[in-house]
Enzyme design. Structure first.
Site, PDB file in Angstrom:
ATOM      1  N   SER A 265      -7.098  10.672   0.449  1.00  0.00           N
ATOM      2  CA  SER A 265      -8.449  10.470   0.360  1.00  0.00           C
ATOM      3  C   SER A 265      -8.722   9.521   1.706  1.00  0.00           C
ATOM      4  CB  SER A 265      -8.916  10.039  -0.928  1.00  0.00           C
ATOM      5  OG  SER A 265      -8.471   8.433  -0.950  1.00  0.00           O
ATOM      6  N   LYS A 266     -10.161   9.136   1.892  1.00  0.00           N
ATOM      7  CA  LYS A 266     -10.466   8.266   2.969  1.00  0.00           C
ATOM      8  C   LYS A 266      -9.972   6.800   2.592  1.00  0.00           C
ATOM      9  CE  LYS A 266     -15.254   7.009   2.008  1.00  0.00           C
ATOM     10  NZ  LYS A 266     -16.712   7.098   2.495  1.00  0.00           N
ATOM     11  N   ARG A 267      -9.822   6.365   1.386  1.00  0.00           N
ATOM     12  CA  ARG A 267      -9.398   5.085   1.039  1.00  0.00           C
ATOM     13  C   ARG A 267      -7.957   4.933   1.122  1.00  0.00           C
ATOM     14  NH1 ARG A 267     -13.621   2.506   0.890  1.00  0.00           N
ATOM     15  NH2 ARG A 267     -15.241   3.643   0.162  1.00  0.00           N
TER      16      ARG A 267
END
Ligand code: GLU
Length: 508
Positions: A265-267
């Site tokens: 994920s982007k995190r």
């Protein structure tokens, strides 16, 4: 004659393009180029609530940095323009009308609050998730449950409505996915998804299918997250009577977190210390800054090579592929079903490979940019000499400066720990005498300097390190860098002597 291959990349400008999105674009690009087909960029911006300013430009810039080019897009145009869905609203209106006329879609007047209430109640009675479907639709407010008079009335009054697909009750949808093989879904598991929203925009499902058909797309190559939507898309092809022209589907496997636990994920990037976006990105609302491969010092060719091997297995030991080689070798049949773990170390490995193989002149350009950033300039032939000595150690582009800045600037400080460790009472004299000795050399090469150092230390009966280590400290400021005599050769005699002079002044 076989039909011309036409594929598309259809991002929604709802944020920056994640590396998984770039991989989807890349696989489409490789497939199109290999088959001499056309590659189309279509901007799917019908979800107005999730639009993010600047995201469209970010997508274009990212793909262009990667060297992924299109034959038809929002700027170039093409036979099937426009390529931005918000510019095609009248098209979707026509087609949704057809579905309603044929009884495959219907008006639904339920308000968002009413639907929330249904969801809440379904949860309360433990009947699972609420679904708008053949079972629930008779109890809801739609053109299938209300009288024709009431429907006409509501439409006349401009009551807000959405248009939903009417999913058949009892059918099995079967299709062949190039990557997953046969996919079979019973329609009773599908819900009557919204095709047209109350804001006058179509949803992704309607716009995507209509455009793929109108733009004569032959293969839909997209991420696995769209697999659950595919059966409904198939039904739409059937409802429109387009089954003959239905594209083939290939749903790409997920890119997983490095530990294999779920989708990357982007995190994750910032949490684990690697970029997940091609270019750095500042969130326009939160001002949060995300790292990008470009800014972190990755070469686009390395980034692309790394992405190509996430999910695609060439079936050989070969790992380094240029774009033309990828175009030649890529095949959808060799894309696996299972998610591939993202390995940030492998990304670095690829970058290191490309940096050490790139022609020196190309590295020269990169290095000159870095020098400019540090307000330093230097003749090309000098930079090239430095590069031939230091390039092999570079992992990221920034290392071309980090590993060699001392060739361009004298150190201003000296690593304290090294100073304490090596600077002894005789050190200054050793260095000074050696400098004096070599100051008369006409040729100042690594070989001569090394020979001189060997003789010098032997005569004084001292270890080589007692000379070399302080010399390194004076030239570099720490105990880092390539061979010290190589460094001194490149610096040249006068710079060498001047660094000795100023260093001894500071350290004595
Ligand atoms: N707009 C969709 C997305 O953002 C496209 C999915 C597809 O390729 O069908 O991923």
């Amino acid at each position: 004659m076989p039909e011309k291959i036409r594929v598309r990349f259809a991002p929604s400008p709802t944020g920056p393009l994640h590396l998984g999105g770039v991989r989807t674009a890349l696989f489409n690009y490789l497939f199109a180029r290999q088959h001499g087909g056309s590659f189309i960029l279509r901007i799917e911006d019908t979800d107005r609530q999730r639009l993010v300013g600047g995201a469209e430009q970010y997508i274009l810039d990212s793909l262009s940095w990667c060297g992924i080019t299109f034959d038809e897009d929002i700027h170039k145009g093409g036979l099937y323009a426009p390529y931005r869905q918000s510019d095609r609203l009248s098209v979707y209106k026509t087609y949704i009308g057809r579905l309603i006329d044929r009884g495959h879609a219907y008006y639904a007047f339920d308000s968002p609050a009413e639907l929330d209430e249904m969801r809440r109640r379904a949860q309360e009675v433990g009947s699972g998730q609420f679904q708008y479907s053949y079972q629930s639709r008779p109890h809801l407010k739609n053109s299938l449950s209300l009288s024709p008079k009431e429907v006409t009335e509501r439409l006349k009054n401009q009551d807000p409505f959405v248009i939903r697909i009417r999913i058949p009750e009892d059918e099995v949808v079967i299709f062949k996915d190039i990557i997953r093989g046969e996919v079979k879904v019973h329609t009773s598991t599908l819900d009557d998804k919204v095709l047209f929203k109350s804001d006058g925009f179509p949803t992704y499902h309607l716009a995507n299918v209509v455009d793929d058909y109108l733009m004569k797309i032959t293969h839909v190559i997209r991420g696995e997250e769209w697999l659950p939507s595919a059966p409904m898309h198939l039904l739409l092809y059937r409802f429109f009577g387009w089954e003959e022209n239905m594209p083939q589907f290939a749903h790409l496997p997920l890119i997983l977190k490095p530990d294999g636990n779920g989708k990357l994920s982007k995190r994750d990037g910032d949490r684990l210390g690697f970029p997940v976006f091609p270019l750095a990105y500042t969130d326009p609302v939160s001002n949060e800054i995300f790292h990008g491969y470009r800014e972190d010092g990755y070469l686009p060719e390395a980034f692309i090579n790394m992405l190509a091997l996430l999910g695609w297995n060439p079936g050989t030991e070969k790992e380094l592929f240029s774009m033309p080689e990828l175009i030649n070798t890529f095949s959808l049949e060799k894309v696996g079903k299972h998610g591939s773990k993202f390995d940030p170390e492998k990304a670095k490995w690829f970058n290191h490979q490309y940096l050490s193989q790139k022609p020196l002149v190309e590295l020269l350009i990169l290095t000159k940019n870095l020098l400019k950033e540090h307000s330093v300039s230097s003749p090309d032939d000098y930079i090239l000499k430095v590069l031939s000595l230091t390039r092999d150690r570079a992992i990221l582009v920034g290392d071309l400066w980090k590993n060699s800045w001392f060739f361009f600037q004298a150190p201003q400080t000296y690593d304290e720990l090294s100073v304490t460790k090596i600077w002894q009472p005789p050190t200054s004299a050793i260095v000074r005498d050696f400098a004096k000795e070599v100051s008369s050399f006409v040729e100042f090469t690594e070989k001569q300097l090394h020979e001189a150092a060997t003789v010098f230390t032997r005569c004084r009966e001292i270890k080589m390190g007692m000379l070399m280590t302080p010399l390194r400290l004076l030239m570099v400021g720490s105990n880092q860098g390539p061979g010290i005599m190589d460094i001194i050769e490149i610096l040249g005699k006068s710079e060498f002597l001047s660094r000795i002079e100023s260093g001894l002044n500071k350290l004595d």
